[in-house]
Design a protein around this motif. Sequence first.
Motif, PDB file in Angstrom:
ATOM      1  N   UNK A 152       0.946  -1.133  -0.076  1.00 10.81           N
ATOM      2  CA  UNK A 152      -0.007   0.056  -0.069  1.00 10.81           C
ATOM      3  C   UNK A 152       0.989   1.302   0.075  1.00 10.81           C
ATOM      4  N   UNK A 153       2.070   1.260   0.147  1.00  7.06           N
ATOM      5  CA  UNK A 153       3.015   2.404   0.226  1.00  7.06           C
ATOM      6  C   UNK A 153       4.232   2.382  -0.385  1.00  7.06           C
ATOM      7  N   UNK A 154       4.618   1.130  -1.069  1.00  8.45           N
ATOM      8  CA  UNK A 154       6.012   1.197  -1.435  1.00  8.45           C
ATOM      9  C   UNK A 154       5.656   1.170  -3.050  1.00  8.45           C
ATOM     10  N   UNK A 155       6.271   1.884  -3.893  1.00 12.03           N
ATOM     11  CA  UNK A 155       6.499   2.202  -5.299  1.00 12.03           C
ATOM     12  C   UNK A 155       6.629   0.924  -5.976  1.00 12.03           C
ATOM     13  N   UNK A 156       5.765   0.729  -7.014  1.00  8.70           N
ATOM     14  CA  UNK A 156       6.282  -0.691  -7.898  1.00  8.70           C
ATOM     15  C   UNK A 156       7.553  -0.547  -8.486  1.00  8.70           C
ATOM     16  N   UNK A 157       8.112   0.796  -9.010  1.00 11.29           N
ATOM     17  CA  UNK A 157       9.232   0.971  -9.569  1.00 11.29           C
ATOM     18  C   UNK A 157      10.287   0.344  -8.585  1.00 11.29           C
ATOM     19  N   UNK A 158      10.415   0.624  -7.362  1.00 14.86           N
ATOM     20  CA  UNK A 158      11.224   0.337  -6.185  1.00 14.86           C
ATOM     21  C   UNK A 158      11.127  -1.215  -5.908  1.00 14.86           C
TER      22      UNK A 158
END
Length: 397
Positions: free
Chosen positions: A115-121
Amino acid sequence: MATLGIGMVGARYGARMHYENYSKLAHGLVEIRGVCALTKESAQNYAAAYQVPMATDSLEELLANPAIDIIDICTPPASHHEIAIKAANAGKHIIMEKPLTGYFGEPDDEQPIGKHVSRDKMRRGASKNAEAVREAVTSNRVKFCYAENWVYSPPILKMQKLIRASKGSILELRAEENHSGSNSFFSKEWRFMGGGSLLRMGAHSVGACIYLKQFEGYERLGRPIRPISVIADTADLMHSDASNRAKVVNAHEWISSNPVDVENWANVVIRFEDGSRATVMVSDVGLGGLNTRVTAYMTDGVIKANMTLNDAVETYSVDPNTFANEYYTEKLETKAGWNRPSCDEDWFRGFSQEISDFIYAIKEDRQPLSGIDLAVDCVHVIYAAYQSAEEGRRIDL
């Protein structure tokens, strides 16, 4: 030839299923000589059930056992890459349940990471983990056997023969898997699984499409046809307005999917370097039992492969308890009405064949049909799909 010693890591569903398929091999080919689990009690229960001489909660102790040649990893995905690297560094061959790895958050991350970590990361972290396993396997010269059973299922093997027999090209592959939800507690959270239905189930569909295009490439061009971009959409349909409206009739009565921070539905389009496409559809909210299919639309024909349902045996019952004591097929909600029980589900879905190929690949010093490169490619494609779904654009590989 000397008996190969197996060290199981994990003692639940996957480890039990692998044991059943090891037991179908010729006598003296393999022997499970140790089991490691999160708790010693769990390891001891497995050891007692299958007459395994060593039970431990220490991976290091299992790896130090000189009688063990192969480490079979049947744990939740969050631990896959670390166990694989340690096993490779110890000189052990590796059998691993899919997926290879993913992104599982940082050690101090207490929030639901989906819910809070970007999918790029996430994509960068998952790719780093995957490539680290490939490096460890390559540098230590051990075999890596990726338990992607679709590659070994008789329908897909027949599809390969038909592709070879034809003169045409694959224009589109359509692959799908759906059922009414995983029973695993770990499937609800990103930190355990590295994703939802797209990673847990989509690894099958994505892997099959990549594998079939590689096969076509070798047959037609002498080299694999590679995926080059992805566009995708994902959703948690059980927490959507559509599901909320169904609460008056209990939406979870038949569908068990109830995620914390992962998706339970995904649609992915993969573009290959020859311009062809693969469409992958996965869902944890589909009633009617397990559904697994791949269709190849070619310039000179159509090939449909169904890895689950068949009509060799059919039953009808008014009372769902009529055949209650006999197994039918995975994820079937009811035995009432007309149904088609599987004669040998492990064989028809490729589980028996994959274990056989892995053991003979290690004995014969050759690569298995499903190995490290397919495992890594699946991670790259699936996490590019996660990024595409979040950012609403095509992601190049």
